[in-house]
Structures are given as structure tokens and as C-alpha cells.
Scaffold this motif. Sequence first.
Motif, PDB file in Angstrom:
ATOM      1  N   ILE A 202       0.805  -1.172  -0.089  1.00  0.00           N
ATOM      2  CA  ILE A 202      -0.003   0.138  -0.104  1.00  0.00           C
ATOM      3  C   ILE A 202       0.758   1.365  -0.008  1.00  0.00           C
ATOM      4  O   ILE A 202       0.626   2.356  -0.855  1.00  0.00           O
ATOM      5  CB  ILE A 202      -1.042  -0.042   1.151  1.00  0.00           C
ATOM      6  N   LYS A 203       1.791   1.274   0.940  1.00  0.00           N
ATOM      7  CA  LYS A 203       2.877   2.235   0.881  1.00  0.00           C
ATOM      8  C   LYS A 203       3.424   2.642  -0.492  1.00  0.00           C
ATOM      9  O   LYS A 203       3.581   3.832  -1.051  1.00  0.00           O
ATOM     10  CB  LYS A 203       3.850   2.264   1.907  1.00  0.00           C
ATOM     11  N   ASN A 204       4.027   1.673  -1.012  1.00  0.00           N
ATOM     12  CA  ASN A 204       5.072   1.653  -2.086  1.00  0.00           C
ATOM     13  C   ASN A 204       4.112   2.076  -3.293  1.00  0.00           C
ATOM     14  O   ASN A 204       4.403   3.056  -4.012  1.00  0.00           O
ATOM     15  CB  ASN A 204       5.465   0.443  -2.388  1.00  0.00           C
ATOM     16  N   ILE A 205       2.727   1.631  -3.591  1.00  0.00           N
ATOM     17  CA  ILE A 205       1.949   1.801  -4.598  1.00  0.00           C
ATOM     18  C   ILE A 205       1.557   3.304  -4.424  1.00  0.00           C
ATOM     19  O   ILE A 205       1.410   4.027  -5.396  1.00  0.00           O
ATOM     20  CB  ILE A 205       0.877   0.889  -4.749  1.00  0.00           C
ATOM     21  N   LEU A 206       0.963   3.879  -3.249  1.00  0.00           N
ATOM     22  CA  LEU A 206       0.718   5.212  -3.119  1.00  0.00           C
ATOM     23  C   LEU A 206       1.839   6.103  -3.405  1.00  0.00           C
ATOM     24  O   LEU A 206       1.566   7.203  -4.290  1.00  0.00           O
ATOM     25  CB  LEU A 206       0.267   5.163  -1.770  1.00  0.00           C
TER      26      LEU A 206
END
Length: 269
Positions: A202-206
Motif C-alpha cells: 500500500i505504501k509503495n503503490i501510493l
Amino acid sequence: MPELPEVETTKNGLLPLINNQRVTRAIRHRANLRWEIPKALKTILAGQVVNGIDRRGKYLLIRFDVGTLIIHLGMSGSIKVVNSSEVLRKHDHFELIFDNNKSMRLNDPRRFGAVLFSKDGSHPLLNSLGVEPLEEEFDETYLYNKSRNKVQNIKTFIMNSKVVVGVGNIYACESLFASGIDPARQAGSVSKKRYALLTQHIKNILKKAIKAGGTTLQDFSQVDGTPGYFTQTLSVYGREGKNCSTCGGKISRLIQNQRSTFYCKQCQT
């Protein structure tokens, strides 16, 4: 619908253009969006200087000494800064005109957005929000603990703004695919190890979406009018029937809470 990366992109685009600028006029070209735009903004904001712009979840917060202007882009909203002499576009519902002859305009064809005001910066819509996904507090322990005994599906769970803000439909689909988690799996049945993987994705994609300027599907564009380019890197969202980039199988679609969910039956378990 503009999600966290699109609102963050809007904030980053607005900062160099309107921060420290003085408002000469606040104009509501349409009285009501999702809620009525406060009529008093015309008086409240006249002569006020923008002294900061923040984001909380999907809300844009424009700070003034007298309070905070709260803007939500709804399902189809976008904000542009143009010369104040430029002709209004259809669906330009609210604008701030500054003393440098620039105008910040909210365009919202579907009118599900909002323009609100708070004297102290707080608001019931903000007070109920969960953690920010890009902050340290959002990790596998937090998400695992929140999910215990939850029978709702994992996609609905991570899209709940009272749990974590800003993980909308597009990025939920993409994060679950990257984590190999079936979107229909009960949130309470997901292990802490898999939540560790999910929170990181989630962090990386955002972060990647913010760097790309967000995702443009229909209405969203950046402050300068350019589209978001994260669309070009989507793995599953909007790709029903196309080949999975991992296994070569077909991307499937199902409806969850009246939203389309895109996923790979073979890769996500």
C-alpha cells in the motif's frame, strides 16, 4: 474518484502557486455541491492570505489565519490555477481570486465534492478519520489488530476511512494483487505476515502514484491540466479479461459494495 495520490498531487501543485497569496474574492458559482458552500466565505476570506496547504485523507486543507477551507474533490473534481481573466469552464463551481490576478477554480461535473470551512481546523468529517497510510503508525501490527474478528472482505476493510484513509478502489485492487491476497477473503482471516506484505505494498503503490501525478481515468487532472500517469502502470484495475502480468491468466472482475474489484484468481488466494 480522486483518491489520496490525486489529492496529494493537487496539494503539491497548489503550494507554489497560491501559498502566501492574498485572496481578493471568494466566489461560489453554484451554491450547493454535496453540501451548500458557505455563503459567508465571500466575507470571511476576502483579504486573507494562504499560510499553508495540507491534506488529511482525501480532504484538501487550505489554511488561513481565520480558519481552514476544507475541499473534497468528490467523484469527479479537480482544481486548476489559471489567469483570473480566463473564461469559466462548465462545472467551475467555486473559485478563489488572488491579488496576483490568478484564480484557483474547483471543477466538479458530478457535484459530489465539497467546500466547507472550519474556524479551528477541526470538522466532524475529519475527526472520524483513521491513520494516514504513509505514516509509521500504519504497519502490520496496526492493521492486524484492527482486523481481528472482522468478517467483512479484506478489500472493504482497507477502504474503510475509519481504519486507514485514502486507500480507494484503484489502489486497494492494486495493493491486494501485489500482495497476492484474494479481495474476497475475510479481513479477520488474514495473517500478520500477510498484513506486513500488504501494508508495505500500500505504501509503495501510493508513493509511486504520487510520483506519477496520480491516476487519470476520466475527470481527474493535475493543477496544470496534465493527466496523472499512474494509469500506465496499473496491473489489474480496469483490465478485466486481459492477461495477468504475473501468471498469464485472465484478470477477473467482481462487485463488492457496489464497486468493481479487479483481481487474478490464480495469483490471489
